[in-house]
Design a protein around this motif. Structure first.
Motif, short mmCIF file in Angstrom:
data_model
loop_
_atom_site.label_atom_id
_atom_site.label_comp_id
_atom_site.label_asym_id
_atom_site.label_seq_id
_atom_site.Cartn_x
_atom_site.Cartn_y
_atom_site.Cartn_z
N MET A 48 0.83 -1.20 0.00
CA MET A 48 0.00 0.00 0.00
C MET A 48 0.87 1.26 0.00
SD MET A 48 -2.70 -1.81 0.15
CE MET A 48 -4.06 -0.64 0.30
N TYR A 49 0.35 2.30 -0.64
CA TYR A 49 0.94 3.63 -0.51
C TYR A 49 0.24 4.30 0.65
CZ TYR A 49 1.85 8.56 -1.32
OH TYR A 49 2.21 9.88 -1.15
N VAL A 50 1.01 4.72 1.64
CA VAL A 50 0.45 5.24 2.89
C VAL A 50 0.95 6.66 3.14
CG1 VAL A 50 0.20 4.83 5.36
CG2 VAL A 50 0.49 2.89 3.82
N GLU A 51 0.05 7.53 3.55
CA GLU A 51 0.41 8.88 4.01
C GLU A 51 -0.10 9.04 5.44
OE1 GLU A 51 -0.90 12.06 1.54
OE2 GLU A 51 0.40 11.52 -0.14
N VAL A 52 0.82 9.33 6.35
CA VAL A 52 0.47 9.53 7.76
C VAL A 52 0.82 10.95 8.15
CG1 VAL A 52 0.79 8.72 10.12
CG2 VAL A 52 1.02 7.12 8.23
N THR A 53 -0.15 11.68 8.68
CA THR A 53 0.10 13.06 9.13
C THR A 53 0.00 13.12 10.65
OG1 THR A 53 -0.82 13.94 7.07
CG2 THR A 53 -0.65 15.46 8.94
N VAL A 54 1.09 13.59 11.26
CA VAL A 54 1.18 13.64 12.72
C VAL A 54 1.84 14.94 13.16
CG1 VAL A 54 1.29 11.14 13.05
CG2 VAL A 54 3.39 12.42 12.67
N PRO A 55 1.62 15.36 14.40
CA PRO A 55 2.42 16.46 14.93
C PRO A 55 3.90 16.09 14.87
CG PRO A 55 0.53 16.04 16.35
CD PRO A 55 0.56 14.94 15.34
N ASP A 56 4.75 17.08 14.70
CA ASP A 56 6.18 16.84 14.46
C ASP A 56 6.83 15.92 15.49
OD1 ASP A 56 5.94 18.46 12.28
OD2 ASP A 56 6.77 20.25 13.25
N GLU A 57 6.39 16.01 16.75
CA GLU A 57 7.08 15.24 17.79
C GLU A 57 6.90 13.73 17.65
OE1 GLU A 57 3.30 16.86 19.98
OE2 GLU A 57 4.65 17.49 18.36
N PHE A 58 5.94 13.31 16.83
CA PHE A 58 5.70 11.87 16.65
C PHE A 58 6.35 11.31 15.39
CE2 PHE A 58 1.90 13.41 19.02
CZ PHE A 58 2.14 12.73 20.20
N MET A 59 7.02 12.15 14.61
CA MET A 59 7.54 11.71 13.32
C MET A 59 8.51 10.53 13.47
SD MET A 59 9.37 13.98 10.34
CE MET A 59 10.92 14.19 11.19
N GLY A 72 -2.82 11.47 15.31
CA GLY A 72 -2.42 11.18 13.93
C GLY A 72 -3.59 10.81 13.06
N GLN A 73 -3.42 10.97 11.76
CA GLN A 73 -4.41 10.52 10.79
C GLN A 73 -3.67 9.94 9.59
OE1 GLN A 73 -6.61 13.88 9.11
NE2 GLN A 73 -5.11 15.27 9.98
N PHE A 74 -4.32 9.03 8.89
CA PHE A 74 -3.64 8.42 7.74
C PHE A 74 -4.63 8.06 6.65
CE2 PHE A 74 -5.16 4.60 9.69
CZ PHE A 74 -5.13 3.59 8.74
#
Length: 670
Positions: A580-591, A641-643
């Motif tokens: 799968m191609y996955v995009e996860v958006t999180v606050p910077d501290e969780f990268m 987070g969201q993905f």
């Protein structure tokens, strides 16, 4: 329930993290208006807003509930929204039709995850906001700490309208900054004026100056008057606050206790007098459906907000989303589970239309002679999947219809029948969401299901070129069967299958070529390694023989199948898995946590991108590692987070994992 003119309506969504007291606050507001004579409790399942069986069982809000109350001649349409991430689609629907929202915080727990997520949503749309700091009567309640935290975290102009007298067991009332008076509250919630405590007078002066400054900023003339040191009149302060709140340039802050009914009376007054009325567009009737319920007794219930004109019962409207006319019968004003019929709904108001046949959440209903679609609702994409199995033949027969009805009311629910794995897949927002869906299936529609892990739709392919013979010869008296082929198998760079022939001299007559191809296609449905479909093969029929009497299409079809079974095991077969191609958006501290987790999931990080929501990490990850990712991400980021993901390609499974998959298949007799 009577009709109200647009200027006498306030549409307010109550939002916040679960457990902050939104439902209890609405219960107290309803009590203060005389709608109920006794306040119910969430834990007892007898509140006006939480009346669904699943809400009673969970003791928390699952569905957005509409509870209109009247205060001083103003109709407050209160939308009680869920406070947990699995039901964020309900919040999105409410925010689309609300003209303002009231964030409810716990003075003990402070800012929580859902507050952050919903705040970002309202910030993007410039929705007017207010804050109620609840639970001031609880141990460790800290008003000043939370107010400072709000200013630091959200960078907005938070302006106290009242503040508490004491906290925890010493909490006994509020200081009203606008009136410059202090109040205690009796059991009926009505304020009783007391003297402002001496130690709070400096705080009152400070907050009053903030309030007047916020009012002055709304208007150039008021700003000039304020800067020149002139006193603003009460009327100017009220007008200024109304403007600055409507423009989302100031956030009024209240404090109190919903359960103890302290400060709620003053909150009711302010919401009625200061929060914005609906903006009604010019033109023919148009309404938006923001929620749908499939009631087993009433039928489909569509909750609407009228944006233009007047919505009337016993008429015909047009649904531009479905390109269908809808016959409107009954239109109801609802308050929780109670309803009352109305002939029409004025612009800006909310109501329920029953028994429409096509319409669902996010759809527009408009004048059939003026077909125009309103902006819809940006519902989230579900990404948590379970496989469900009906427990009996009766459950299986009823499952499809029951799920269809649930999908009508829930835009974040999907079901599909995977033809490869033969599983029925149910996809939602998370574990809690799907648990509630399955409870509804059982309790509402009598459909009992169990769950199992989602199967990975593996595929098989080959890495080497081979030649194989397939011969089917059978003689048992009378006409026999004879088919004989030589087939070359080789990897195919693109596509699933190609069939070619290089027959010379009529070794195999042309009329049998289709039978050979069909035999191969059928054989490919069950691979030689673990029984998964075989793909990426070029097959060339280059020789064979036939019998003028005994040959038939069936015989050549079987011969081709035998050639496949003889040749493919020698062609270095391998197992493929979906990636799968996955995009996860999180606050910077969780990268760092996300990237590290992808490494444990055999993922390949492709890159990162900064945006207003933090950091988006892009990666390729095997599907087998992503089925429970919604839970993993929630755990790693405390729900921040969201993905999203989509199919990318099939790739070879590592040998150690392939061995386990193949061994498991053989154990099952594949």
């Amino acid at each position: 329930m009577k009709n109200y003119s647009t200027d006498k309506i306030r549409n307010i969504a109550l939002v916040g993290h679960g457990g902050t007291g939104k439902t209890s606050l609405i219960e107290t507001m309803a009590f203060n208006t005389g709608l109920i004579s006794r306040m119910g409790k969430v834990e007892e399942g007898n509140t006006v807003a939480d009346y669904h069986p699943e809400e009673t069982a969970r003791q928390s809000t699952v569905h957005t509930s509409l509870v209109p109350i009247e205060w001083e001649g103003i109709k407050l349409n209160l939308l009680d929204t869920p406070g947990f991430s699995d039901f964020i689609f309900e919040v999105k629907g409410a925010l689309r039709v609300a003209d303002s929202c009231l964030f409810v915080f716990s003075a003990v727990d402070g800012i929580q995850v859902q507050h952050e997520i919903i705040w970002k949503m309202t910030e993007k749309s410039d929705l007017p906001r207010a804050v109620f700091i609840n639970k001031m009567d609880r141990e460790n309640a800290d008003y000043n700490k939370l107010l400072d935290e709000l200013k630091s975290r959200f960078k907005a102009n938070f302006v106290p309208v009242n503040f508490p007298i004491g906290a925890a067991q010493d909490f006994k009332g509020i200081v009203d900054i606008l009136e410059q008076k202090a109040y205690e509250f009796g059991n009926d919630g009505r304020p009783k004026e007391i003297e402002v405590p001496g130690e709070l007078k400096d705080q009152l002066d400070e907050y009053r100056e903030m309030l007047i400054e916020a009012a002055a900023e709304s208007d150039d003339e008021l700003t000039l008057k304020y800067l020149e040191g002139e006193e603003l009149t009460p009327e100017e302060i009220k007008m200024g606050l109304q403007k600055t709140i409507a423009a989302a340039k100031a956030v009024p802050v209240f404090s109190g206790s919903a359960i103890q009914n302290i400060g709620v009376y003053n909150l009711d007054h302010f919401l009625a007098q200061y929060m914005p009325a609906p903006k009604c567009e010019e033109g023919p009737m148009a309404a938006l459906v923001f929620k749908t319920l499939a009631d087993p007794y009433v039928g489909r219930m569509n909750f609407i907000r009228v944006f233009r004109g007047t919505f009337k019962g016993d008429t015909q409207v047009y649904n531009p989303n479905k390109e269908k006319n809808e016959k409107v019968g009954q239109v109801l004003y609802v308050r929780g589970k109670n309803s009352e019929q109305t002939p029409e709904v004025p612009c800006g108001d909310m109501a329920v239309v029953v028994k429409l046949t096509e319409t669902v959440s996010g759809d527009t209903l408009c004048d059939k002679d003026h077909k125009e679609q309103l902006e819809g609702i940006d519902f989230p994409v579900p990404n948590y999947t379970l496989a469900i199995i009906p427990k009996s033949k009766n459950d299986e027969d009823k499952l499809g219809d029951a799920i269809h009805k649930l999908i009508e009311e829930d835009p974040s629910l999907k079901m599909e029948k995977n033809t490869e794995t033969k599983q029925t897949l149910l996809t939602g927002m998370g574990e809690a969401h799907l648990n509630i869906v399955m409870n509804k299936l059982k309790n509402r529609y009598g459909v009992d299901v169990s769950t199992e892990d989602v199967k990975v739709p593996y595929r098989e392919t080959i890495r080497a070129k081979v030649e194989a013979e397939g011969k089917h010869k059978k003689q048992s008296g009378g006409r026999g069967q004879y088919g004989h082929v030589y087939i070359r198998f080789e990897p195919l760079a693109e596509g699933d299958f190609e069939f070619h022939e290089e027959i010379f001299g009529g070794a195999v007559p042309k009329n049998y070529f289709p039978a050979v191809e069909k035999g191969l296609r059928e054989a490919m449905e069950t691979g030689v390694l673990a029984g998964y479909p075989t793909v990426g093969i070029k097959a060339t029929l280059y020789d064979g023989s036939y019998h003028s009497v005994d040959s038939s299409e069936m015989a050549f079809k079987i011969a081709a199948s035998l050639a496949f079974k003889n040749g493919i095991p020698k062609a270095k077969p391998v197992l493929l898995e979906p990636v799968m191609y996955v995009e996860v958006t999180v606050p910077d501290e969780f990268m760092g946590d996300i990237m590290g987790d992808f490494n444990t999931k055999r993922g390949r990080v492709l890159g990162t991108e900064q945006n207003e929501d933090g950091t988006t990490i892009k990666a390729h990850v095997p599907q087998s590692e992503m089925f429970k990712y919604a839970n993993d991400l929630k755990s790693m980021t405390q729900g921040r987070g969201q993905f999203k993901m989509e199919f990318y390609a099939y790739e070879e499974v590592p040998a150690n994992i392939a061995e386990k998959v193949i061994a498991e298949a053989k154990k099952k007799g594949v």
